[in-house]
Design a protein around this motif. Structure first.
Motif, mmCIF file in Angstrom:
data_model
loop_
_atom_site.group_PDB
_atom_site.id
_atom_site.type_symbol
_atom_site.label_atom_id
_atom_site.label_comp_id
_atom_site.label_asym_id
_atom_site.label_seq_id
_atom_site.Cartn_x
_atom_site.Cartn_y
_atom_site.Cartn_z
ATOM 1 N N ALA A 188 0.837 -1.208 0.000
ATOM 2 C CA ALA A 188 0.000 0.000 0.000
ATOM 3 C C ALA A 188 0.871 1.258 0.000
ATOM 4 O O ALA A 188 0.572 2.229 -0.708
ATOM 5 N N GLU A 189 1.947 1.215 0.761
ATOM 6 C CA GLU A 189 2.866 2.351 0.814
ATOM 7 C C GLU A 189 3.555 2.543 -0.539
ATOM 8 O O GLU A 189 3.654 3.662 -1.043
ATOM 9 N N ILE A 234 -5.166 -3.497 -1.604
ATOM 10 C CA ILE A 234 -4.162 -4.471 -2.033
ATOM 11 C C ILE A 234 -4.853 -5.829 -2.109
ATOM 12 O O ILE A 234 -5.488 -6.268 -1.148
ATOM 13 N N ALA A 235 -4.762 -6.478 -3.251
ATOM 14 C CA ALA A 235 -5.381 -7.795 -3.430
ATOM 15 C C ALA A 235 -4.347 -8.853 -3.086
ATOM 16 O O ALA A 235 -3.460 -9.142 -3.874
ATOM 17 N N LYS A 236 -4.438 -9.385 -1.869
ATOM 18 C CA LYS A 236 -3.451 -10.385 -1.464
ATOM 19 C C LYS A 236 -3.927 -11.766 -1.882
ATOM 20 O O LYS A 236 -5.115 -12.079 -1.846
ATOM 21 N N THR A 237 -2.969 -12.569 -2.293
ATOM 22 C CA THR A 237 -3.267 -13.906 -2.778
ATOM 23 C C THR A 237 -2.796 -14.917 -1.746
ATOM 24 O O THR A 237 -1.606 -15.020 -1.468
ATOM 25 N N ALA A 291 -9.208 -9.050 -0.269
ATOM 26 C CA ALA A 291 -8.859 -7.650 0.002
ATOM 27 C C ALA A 291 -7.822 -7.577 1.116
ATOM 28 O O ALA A 291 -7.753 -8.457 1.985
ATOM 29 N N GLY A 292 -7.035 -6.520 1.101
ATOM 30 C CA GLY A 292 -5.956 -6.346 2.062
ATOM 31 C C GLY A 292 -6.383 -6.310 3.506
ATOM 32 O O GLY A 292 -5.602 -6.649 4.398
ATOM 33 N N VAL A 302 -13.945 -9.009 7.230
ATOM 34 C CA VAL A 302 -13.173 -7.787 7.017
ATOM 35 C C VAL A 302 -12.929 -7.124 8.359
ATOM 36 O O VAL A 302 -13.846 -6.997 9.173
ATOM 37 N N LYS A 303 -11.694 -6.714 8.596
ATOM 38 C CA LYS A 303 -11.348 -5.997 9.825
ATOM 39 C C LYS A 303 -12.071 -4.662 9.840
ATOM 40 O O LYS A 303 -12.130 -3.982 8.827
#
Length: 154
Positions: free
Chosen positions: A31-32, A41-44, A59-60, A152-153
């Motif tokens: 993201a930074e 950010i799409a984390k896999t 999603a991140g 989701v957080k």
């Protein structure tokens, strides 16, 4: 990353891959580097289901919800080890993405991504990403289906 660049050449999209001088191996670092909110950010994430590796792009800010995962895949969530990820998926941890992966890996997209117009998945290295519309992510990830296996957080 070269493997992913080669993959995107078939659509003349290799120039859209962003390469950073800094690490993008975690959601926060990515993201930074990109200059966006971490949730975009799409984390896999990589898991073992039976004797088969699967990838779930989330999603991140999302985390696997174990009861939802078990309901979807009829098994407990078991993440791959870093060595298994390289062998079974074809990318190393920090750069895992759903592009140009081993042919026997099934890709799923999590509903946590649907709230965004564009997201940033990695591109095979720990210092790369590409901005894709959700429709593009569907097309280029060759995904199997959408799933709802995260919380989701807040």
């Amino acid at each position: 990353m070269e493997k992913v660049k080669e993959y995107f050449k078939q659509w003349n999209m290799e120039d859209r891959i962003l390469e950073f001088d800094v690490s993008s191996a975690t959601v926060e670092l990515a993201a930074e580097a990109v200059g966006c909110e971490p949730k975009r950010i799409a984390k896999t994430l990589s898991f073992m289901v039976g004797d088969k590796a699967i990838l779930i792009v989330v999603a991140g800010d999302a985390r696997i919800d174990n009861p939802k995962y078990k309901a979807q895949f009829s098994t407990k969530a078991k993440m791959l080890t870093p060595d298994q990820v390289i062998d079974l998926v074809g990318h190393a941890v920090g750069g895992v993405c759903p592009f140009n992966i081993n042919s026997d890996v099934t890709v799923y997209l999590d509903d946590s991504l649907k709230r965004f117009t564009t997201v940033f998945p990695a591109c095979g290295s720990s210092n790369s990403a590409i901005e894709l519309k959700i429709e593009e992510l569907e097309k280029y990830s060759d995904y199997s289906s959408w799933v709802d296996v995260c919380k989701v957080k807040i």
